[in-house]
Motif scaffolding. Structure first.
Motif, short mmCIF file in Angstrom:
data_model
loop_
_atom_site.label_atom_id
_atom_site.label_comp_id
_atom_site.label_asym_id
_atom_site.label_seq_id
_atom_site.Cartn_x
_atom_site.Cartn_y
_atom_site.Cartn_z
N GLY A 2 0.81 -1.21 0.00
CA GLY A 2 0.00 0.00 0.00
C GLY A 2 0.84 1.26 0.00
O GLY A 2 0.41 2.31 -0.51
N GLN A 3 2.04 1.19 0.56
CA GLN A 3 2.92 2.36 0.54
C GLN A 3 3.36 2.67 -0.88
O GLN A 3 3.36 3.84 -1.29
CB GLN A 3 4.15 2.11 1.41
N ALA A 4 3.71 1.64 -1.64
CA ALA A 4 4.11 1.86 -3.04
C ALA A 4 2.95 2.46 -3.83
O ALA A 4 3.14 3.38 -4.64
CB ALA A 4 4.57 0.54 -3.67
N PHE B 120 3.13 -5.29 -8.76
CA PHE B 120 4.27 -5.42 -7.86
C PHE B 120 5.27 -6.36 -8.54
O PHE B 120 4.96 -7.52 -8.82
CB PHE B 120 3.83 -5.99 -6.52
N LEU B 121 6.47 -5.86 -8.79
CA LEU B 121 7.44 -6.60 -9.59
C LEU B 121 8.56 -7.21 -8.76
O LEU B 121 9.01 -8.32 -9.04
CB LEU B 121 8.02 -5.67 -10.67
N HIS B 122 9.06 -6.49 -7.77
CA HIS B 122 10.12 -6.98 -6.89
C HIS B 122 9.87 -6.44 -5.49
O HIS B 122 9.33 -5.34 -5.34
CB HIS B 122 11.51 -6.51 -7.36
N PHE C 252 8.04 -1.62 -8.99
CA PHE C 252 6.60 -1.40 -8.97
C PHE C 252 6.24 -0.45 -10.10
O PHE C 252 7.02 0.43 -10.46
CB PHE C 252 6.21 -0.76 -7.62
N GLN C 253 5.06 -0.65 -10.69
CA GLN C 253 4.61 0.29 -11.70
C GLN C 253 3.10 0.50 -11.58
O GLN C 253 2.37 -0.40 -11.16
CB GLN C 253 4.98 -0.17 -13.11
N LEU D 52 2.79 -15.83 0.24
CA LEU D 52 1.75 -14.84 -0.06
C LEU D 52 2.42 -13.55 -0.50
O LEU D 52 3.29 -13.03 0.20
CB LEU D 52 0.86 -14.61 1.17
N ALA D 53 2.01 -13.04 -1.64
CA ALA D 53 2.54 -11.78 -2.14
C ALA D 53 1.57 -11.19 -3.14
O ALA D 53 0.98 -11.92 -3.95
CB ALA D 53 3.91 -11.97 -2.79
#
Length: 301
Positions: A49-51, A76-78, A114-115, A241-242
């Protein structure tokens, strides 16, 4: 009901939460280039959520103030490192007569972690309806989560609850038993959960910051709503979980620092993934936002 305090206070027996106002106050490095910090050295990775919130602030800083964000879609990529700053690169994709589109890429050490794509719209009026309704006990009439648990349940919940409060700046209260508590007893539940949520501190009046505040909140609990039918929690040994992708539709303007009811439903699980949907309602039962998230839910015994 609005809160009037300007600085969050922490009682001696409470855990201090991250300073969300500072987290969302990005530093402008150059045109369309912004820097964000986590202000949290205890987390192992950046909270999703911060990203979302920081990327939304970055996009909003390049958009005319007469337009409001109505949707965002992100991947979310990494895993992000909370001990290092994040650079947000904004691409001004389109500025049309009614809509504005921005792409945001978040990087650390040259790696895209992240994008996000955000769409903004000029204010308009028109036909309206909503097909979902809800009611719940007001948050002021509900106990703090710790006070709703038995001594044995509290001992079991304390490890993950302390980590959650230490790393995420969100307050929450449950109108029913949180399914994770039943799952910890080995009991299955339907894939549904509800919580009153708000940011743990009052945020700036800026509509971009308030929208980003909900972007921050929107990731909380959502993917875990797919687990209750299986009688397990996110602490299950062997469970990975991610979050993989996350979307938010904002139907109207609202304050993320005031209580809203967040209803979540785990729609599907399979192939090591899960899909969850959320509806956010104000006190009057008006639907103000909708969320969707797909994530990794891989169980290896």
């Amino acid at each position: 009901m609005s809160r009037t305090h300007e600085v969050p206070t922490t009682a001696p027996n409470q855990i201090a939460r991250p300073p969300l106002g500072q987290i969302l106050a990005l530093e402008e490095l150059d045109r369309d280039l912004f820097l964000g910090h986590s202000y949290n050295d205890s987390a192992f990775r950046i909270y999703g959520g911060q990203a979302v919130g920081q990327a939304l602030v970055a996009s909003g800083r390049t958009v005319s103030p007469d337009r409001r964000v109505h949707s965002l879609h992100s991947h979310f990529l990494h895993p992000g490192n909370p001990k290092a700053p994040v650079i947000y690169h904004v691409d001004r994709v389109r500025d049309g007569g009614s809509f504005t589109t921005r792409n945001v890429r978040a990087t650390q050490d040259g790696l895209t972690i992240f994008q996000l794509t955000a769409s903004y719209q000029r204010r308009e009026s028109g036909l309206s309806h909503q097909s979902v309704e809800t009611t719940a006990t007001p948050p002021e009439e509900l106990p703090d989560f710790e006070d709703s648990l038995s001594p044995d349940e509290l001992r079991g919940a304390r490890p993950w609850l302390d980590v959650l409060r230490r790393n995420i700046a969100i307050e929450f209260r449950f109108p029913e038993e949180y399914p994770r508590v039943a799952n910890a007893r080995g009991e299955a539940r339907p894939p549904c959960q509800r919580a009153w949520v708000r940011t743990s501190e009052v945020l700036d009046e800026d509509p971009v910051v308030q929208a980003a505040g909900f972007g921050y909140v929107s990731d909380l609990f959502l993917l875990s709503s797919a687990l209750p039918p299986h009688g397990i929690t996110i602490d299950e040994p062997g469970l990975q979980l991610a979050s993989l992708d996350h979307s938010v539709w904002l139907h109207s303007e609202f304050r993320a620092d005031e209580w809203h009811l967040y209803e979540q439903e785990g729609l599907w699980m399979g192939g090591g993934r899960g899909l969850a949907r959320g509806h956010l309602f104000d006190r009057a039962g008006t639907l103000v936002a909708t969320t969707m998230q797909e994530g990794l839910l891989r169980l290896r015994r």
